[in-house]
Write an enzyme that holds these catalytic residues in place. Structure first.
Site, PDB file in Angstrom:
ATOM      1  N   ASP A   1     -30.302  74.263 -79.787  1.00 49.01           N
ATOM      2  CA  ASP A   1     -31.162  73.476 -79.268  1.00 49.01           C
ATOM      3  C   ASP A   1     -31.180  72.873 -77.629  1.00 49.01           C
ATOM      4  O   ASP A   1     -32.053  72.871 -77.141  1.00 49.01           O
ATOM      5  CB  ASP A   1     -31.577  72.579 -80.020  1.00 49.01           C
ATOM      6  CG  ASP A   1     -30.915  71.403 -79.721  1.00 49.01           C
ATOM      7  OD1 ASP A   1     -29.305  71.350 -79.612  1.00 49.01           O
ATOM      8  OD2 ASP A   1     -30.532  69.928 -80.787  1.00 49.01           O
ATOM      9  N   HIS A   2     -29.737  72.745 -77.673  1.00 50.49           N
ATOM     10  CA  HIS A   2     -30.089  72.633 -75.860  1.00 50.49           C
ATOM     11  C   HIS A   2     -28.213  72.753 -75.784  1.00 50.49           C
ATOM     12  O   HIS A   2     -27.577  72.375 -76.329  1.00 50.49           O
ATOM     13  CB  HIS A   2     -30.556  70.994 -75.487  1.00 50.49           C
ATOM     14  CG  HIS A   2     -29.304  70.211 -76.097  1.00 50.49           C
ATOM     15  ND1 HIS A   2     -28.726  69.931 -76.297  1.00 50.49           N
ATOM     16  CD2 HIS A   2     -30.084  69.265 -77.465  1.00 50.49           C
ATOM     17  CE1 HIS A   2     -28.244  68.561 -77.239  1.00 50.49           C
ATOM     18  NE2 HIS A   2     -29.449  68.086 -77.956  1.00 50.49           N
TER      19      HIS A   2
ATOM     20  N   ASP B   1     -33.240  63.586 -89.524  1.00 47.36           N
ATOM     21  CA  ASP B   1     -32.810  63.754 -88.352  1.00 47.36           C
ATOM     22  C   ASP B   1     -33.370  64.293 -86.957  1.00 47.36           C
ATOM     23  O   ASP B   1     -34.245  65.200 -88.228  1.00 47.36           O
ATOM     24  CB  ASP B   1     -31.044  63.865 -88.509  1.00 47.36           C
ATOM     25  CG  ASP B   1     -30.811  63.740 -86.410  1.00 47.36           C
ATOM     26  OD1 ASP B   1     -31.121  62.587 -86.089  1.00 47.36           O
ATOM     27  OD2 ASP B   1     -29.208  64.108 -86.054  1.00 47.36           O
TER      28      ASP B   1
ATOM     29  N   SER C   1     -33.287  66.784 -78.780  1.00 52.26           N
ATOM     30  CA  SER C   1     -33.549  67.115 -80.230  1.00 52.26           C
ATOM     31  C   SER C   1     -35.011  67.166 -80.621  1.00 52.26           C
ATOM     32  O   SER C   1     -35.086  68.250 -81.623  1.00 52.26           O
ATOM     33  CB  SER C   1     -32.078  67.306 -81.481  1.00 52.26           C
ATOM     34  OG  SER C   1     -31.124  67.238 -79.938  1.00 52.26           O
TER      35      SER C   1
ATOM     36  N   HIS D   1     -21.731  64.264 -77.560  1.00 54.23           N
ATOM     37  CA  HIS D   1     -21.744  62.897 -77.892  1.00 54.23           C
ATOM     38  C   HIS D   1     -20.314  62.253 -77.518  1.00 54.23           C
ATOM     39  O   HIS D   1     -20.209  60.779 -76.189  1.00 54.23           O
ATOM     40  CB  HIS D   1     -22.761  61.870 -78.288  1.00 54.23           C
ATOM     41  CG  HIS D   1     -23.756  62.727 -78.102  1.00 54.23           C
ATOM     42  ND1 HIS D   1     -24.623  62.199 -76.382  1.00 54.23           N
ATOM     43  CD2 HIS D   1     -24.979  63.274 -78.695  1.00 54.23           C
ATOM     44  CE1 HIS D   1     -25.892  63.161 -76.451  1.00 54.23           C
ATOM     45  NE2 HIS D   1     -25.821  63.623 -78.242  1.00 54.23           N
TER      46      HIS D   1
ATOM     47  N   ASP E   1     -23.227  68.239 -81.504  1.00 55.56           N
ATOM     48  CA  ASP E   1     -23.711  67.521 -80.233  1.00 55.56           C
ATOM     49  C   ASP E   1     -23.210  66.072 -80.671  1.00 55.56           C
ATOM     50  O   ASP E   1     -23.017  65.634 -79.798  1.00 55.56           O
ATOM     51  CB  ASP E   1     -25.215  67.551 -80.755  1.00 55.56           C
ATOM     52  CG  ASP E   1     -25.828  66.613 -80.401  1.00 55.56           C
ATOM     53  OD1 ASP E   1     -26.551  66.772 -79.042  1.00 55.56           O
ATOM     54  OD2 ASP E   1     -26.404  65.239 -80.414  1.00 55.56           O
ATOM     55  N   LYS E   2     -23.192  65.163 -82.403  1.00 57.16           N
ATOM     56  CA  LYS E   2     -22.544  64.193 -81.974  1.00 57.16           C
ATOM     57  C   LYS E   2     -21.427  63.761 -81.666  1.00 57.16           C
ATOM     58  O   LYS E   2     -20.840  62.328 -81.416  1.00 57.16           O
ATOM     59  CB  LYS E   2     -23.199  63.621 -83.653  1.00 57.16           C
ATOM     60  CG  LYS E   2     -24.505  63.577 -83.800  1.00 57.16           C
ATOM     61  CD  LYS E   2     -24.751  63.482 -85.242  1.00 57.16           C
ATOM     62  CE  LYS E   2     -25.862  63.388 -86.020  1.00 57.16           C
ATOM     63  NZ  LYS E   2     -27.473  63.265 -84.790  1.00 57.16           N
TER      64      LYS E   2
ATOM     65  N   ASP F   1     -26.138  72.332 -82.988  1.00 56.77           N
ATOM     66  CA  ASP F   1     -26.913  71.026 -81.656  1.00 56.77           C
ATOM     67  C   ASP F   1     -26.284  71.312 -80.841  1.00 56.77           C
ATOM     68  O   ASP F   1     -25.103  70.451 -80.873  1.00 56.77           O
ATOM     69  CB  ASP F   1     -26.828  69.492 -83.101  1.00 56.77           C
ATOM     70  CG  ASP F   1     -28.307  68.976 -82.032  1.00 56.77           C
ATOM     71  OD1 ASP F   1     -27.750  69.525 -80.969  1.00 56.77           O
ATOM     72  OD2 ASP F   1     -28.860  68.668 -82.935  1.00 56.77           O
TER      73      ASP F   1
ATOM     74  N   HIS G   1     -26.527  65.375 -72.855  1.00 62.86           N
ATOM     75  CA  HIS G   1     -27.115  66.404 -73.083  1.00 62.86           C
ATOM     76  C   HIS G   1     -26.920  67.125 -71.160  1.00 62.86           C
ATOM     77  O   HIS G   1     -27.308  67.095 -70.487  1.00 62.86           O
ATOM     78  CB  HIS G   1     -27.833  66.544 -73.549  1.00 62.86           C
ATOM     79  CG  HIS G   1     -28.696  66.015 -74.659  1.00 62.86           C
ATOM     80  ND1 HIS G   1     -29.778  65.964 -75.030  1.00 62.86           N
ATOM     81  CD2 HIS G   1     -27.761  65.723 -75.720  1.00 62.86           C
ATOM     82  CE1 HIS G   1     -29.378  65.051 -76.157  1.00 62.86           C
ATOM     83  NE2 HIS G   1     -28.171  65.229 -76.761  1.00 62.86           N
TER      84      HIS G   1
ATOM     85  N   ARG H   1     -39.350  60.393 -83.544  1.00 63.94           N
ATOM     86  CA  ARG H   1     -37.844  60.847 -84.197  1.00 63.94           C
ATOM     87  C   ARG H   1     -37.125  59.444 -84.177  1.00 63.94           C
ATOM     88  O   ARG H   1     -36.418  59.097 -86.331  1.00 63.94           O
ATOM     89  CB  ARG H   1     -36.767  61.444 -83.558  1.00 63.94           C
ATOM     90  CG  ARG H   1     -35.771  60.656 -82.410  1.00 63.94           C
ATOM     91  CD  ARG H   1     -35.185  61.171 -81.278  1.00 63.94           C
ATOM     92  NE  ARG H   1     -34.052  61.217 -82.298  1.00 63.94           N
ATOM     93  CZ  ARG H   1     -32.955  62.530 -81.666  1.00 63.94           C
ATOM     94  NH1 ARG H   1     -33.478  63.266 -80.418  1.00 63.94           N
ATOM     95  NH2 ARG H   1     -31.775  63.106 -82.107  1.00 63.94           N
TER      96      ARG H   1
ATOM     97  N   GLU I   1     -28.194  73.818 -89.642  1.00 67.08           N
ATOM     98  CA  GLU I   1     -27.610  73.002 -88.878  1.00 67.08           C
ATOM     99  C   GLU I   1     -26.869  72.605 -88.936  1.00 67.08           C
ATOM    100  O   GLU I   1     -26.866  71.528 -89.600  1.00 67.08           O
ATOM    101  CB  GLU I   1     -29.509  71.797 -88.594  1.00 67.08           C
ATOM    102  CG  GLU I   1     -28.504  71.422 -86.490  1.00 67.08           C
ATOM    103  CD  GLU I   1     -28.943  69.543 -86.992  1.00 67.08           C
ATOM    104  OE1 GLU I   1     -29.183  68.705 -87.946  1.00 67.08           O
ATOM    105  OE2 GLU I   1     -29.431  69.302 -85.740  1.00 67.08           O
TER     106      GLU I   1
HETATM  107 MG    MG Z   1     -29.529  67.901 -84.112  1.00 66.64          MG
HETATM  108 ZN    ZN Z   2     -27.556  64.712 -78.587  1.00 65.59          ZN
END
Ligand code: MG
Ligand code: ZN
Length: 471
Positions: free
Chosen positions: A383-384, A170, A113, A345, A341-342, A60, A438, A183, A336
């Site tokens: 994913d991004h 998630d 996501s 951030h 990602d987290k 992620d 992102h 989500r 995953e």
């Molecule tokens: Mg995710």
């Molecule tokens: Zn994110």
């Protein structure tokens, strides 16, 4: 749903439309949304090679920058990660849609996501926040449910698994085994924003409820707080008044919550629901949050942050493969690495890099399996893209980057400056006050196994739905 006859239809579709120079719409694709044929995807090598087993790794937020940071820090400039060993490499575009009246929706260049996961899970574009449903006029207006890749593979008799370091409810894991407009509607008590989708009014319920009801053979991750009493009680159907965990038990799931229980699990015990933490799982590494100016003074990362009763992502992946690999029809597993990602951030470079290392170690487990099982397709992608960048130290006199920085001492004894700059600025001195955003760059994709060549060049996340099936 899609048979060999449809492959003939694909051939006919290409023949009819290529000469006209228009976007191809296949005979059997009428109910699909915005299939991406811009890259000649229907003539790609690797099509029609159908793998027995499919393992999809999603890092992620793991763009090129996040991978490079990890490679340099952990393995050195000449080092190579497990994902570097995969035979084929390409790119995928990740854009999503903005809500609107349709049928043409405006493009959103920085997806989340939920929309990106929906792309490979269903082969179709949707709006951010949405889980395997189509776009609509507004976030809180449910879209049309789309069949997911997990549902396709399950119907083929494959065993199916979903593994993550996030809560299993998630967005990235949820796109496989639930359909919901937002989500955030993760547990029975989180359904205020999804009123028409509650079980109480005949809907399919929250993500936790739908995940269990899908009877996924292997579910491993965090998020116990969405399933036990703290997640609220089910308000409709045979499990009214029960927790989702109780519902899972009634439906035959073996429920576990520690690493030792995971290790001890015999392969016959399916389905299994392993929830190892109340929320997201603990990060492998830890370190300071980035700061403005010169950033955090140079340091190395603390690498022993995960408690011993929580399994690593590699351990969960190994066990999931062991559990799933007992079917003549093969299996589908999504793994995953969620907190890349987290922690991106959160502008926490050490935590982010540690999660990327852990993700790569899980890929190593699958590569070992591939050696013994060459009829397995392994795909790795993100994913991004995300915000972290390797930037210069302030030795030129040109000043510092405007974002938040951390300075990591690499294995080579050099300082590598990492900067986070997509949210905040001088009026917000602490990165902990906000969430980095992102970014919209195409993501890398790696693959090996039957049909892997189909990822070569540049494709779109929606193409992945078909590539996973060898179509
Ligand atoms: Mg995710
Ligand atoms: Zn994110």
């Amino acid at each position: 749903m899609f048979t060999r006859n449809n492959q003939l239809a694909v051939v006919l579709g290409v023949t009819m439309c290529v000469g006209l120079g228009i976007q191809t719409v296949h005979a059997h694709d009428n109910d699909r949304f915005e299939i991406n044929d811009r890259f000649g995807n229907n003539e790609r090598p690797g099509r029609n090679k159908t793998p027995k087993n499919v393992i999809l790794f999603i890092g992620d937020g793991m763009g090129i920058s996040e991978v490079t940071l990890t490679r340099y820090y952990q393995y050195g400039v000449k080092g190579r990660m497990n994902l570097d060993k995969l035979k084929y490499t390409g790119f995928q575009t990740t854009w999503s849609l903005k809500p609107g009246a349709g049928p043409d929706y405006a493009s959103d260049y920085t997806p989340d996501s939920a929309s990106t996961g929906t792309m490979w899970a269903t082969g179709r574009k949707t709006i951010d926040e949405r889980i395997s449903q189509g776009p609509s006029t507004a976030l809180n207006v449910p879209g049309k449910n789309y069949q997911t890749i997990l549902e396709v593979f399950k119907a083929q008799g494959k065993r199916v698994g979903n593994v993550t370091t996030a809560e299993i409810t998630d967005a990235t894991p949820a796109v496989l085994d639930s359909h919901i407009s937002l989500r955030s509607c993760q547990a029975p008590k989180n359904m205020t924003s999804c009123p028409t989708e509650r079980k109480a009014v005949g809907g399919p319920g929250s993500i936790a409820e739908q995940t269990v009801d899908h009877r996924v053979d292997v579910l491993l991750g965090g998020g116990k707080g969405r399933f036990d009493g703290t997640g609220g009680l089910i308000e409709g159907g045979p499990d009214t008044g029960r927790t989702v965990l109780d519902s899972a038990q009634r439906q035959g799931y073996k429920i576990i919550s520690t690493k030792s229980e995971l290790d001890a699990l015999p392969w016959r015990n399916l389905p299994v629901l392993g929830l190892f933490t109340p929320g997201n799982m603990t990060t492998e590494w830890t370190g300071p949050v980035a700061t403005l100016g010169d950033g955090v003074p140079a340091h190395a990362c603390t690498t022993d942050n995960r408690p011993s009763n929580e399994p690593s992502l590699a351990a969960m992946t190994k066990k999931a493969i062991d559990l799933l690999d007992h079917s003549p029809h093969g299996f589908f597993l999504q793994v995953e690495g969620a907190s890349i990602d987290k922690q991106d951030h959160a502008a926490n470079a050490c935590a982010q890099l540690g999660e990327t290392v852990a993700f790569d170690e899980a890929i190593g487990v699958a590569l070992s399996f591939l050696e013994r099982n060459p009829d397995t397709l392994i795909i790795v992608t993100a994913d991004h893209s995300h915000t972290s960048q390797i930037v210069g130290e302030d030795t030129s006199g040109n000043g510092n980057p405007t974002g938040y920085s951390d300075n990591l001492i690499t294995r080579e004894g050099q300082v590598m400056r990492v900067t986070y700059g997509t949210a905040g600025g001088v009026d917000r001195p602490l990165a902990s006050q906000l969430s980095q955003q992102h970014t919209g760059a195409a993501v890398p994709i790696w693959a090996e196994g039957p049909g892997a060549e189909a990822i070569l060049g540049t494709t779109d996340h929606t193409d992945l739905f078909w590539i996973l099936q060898g179509k």
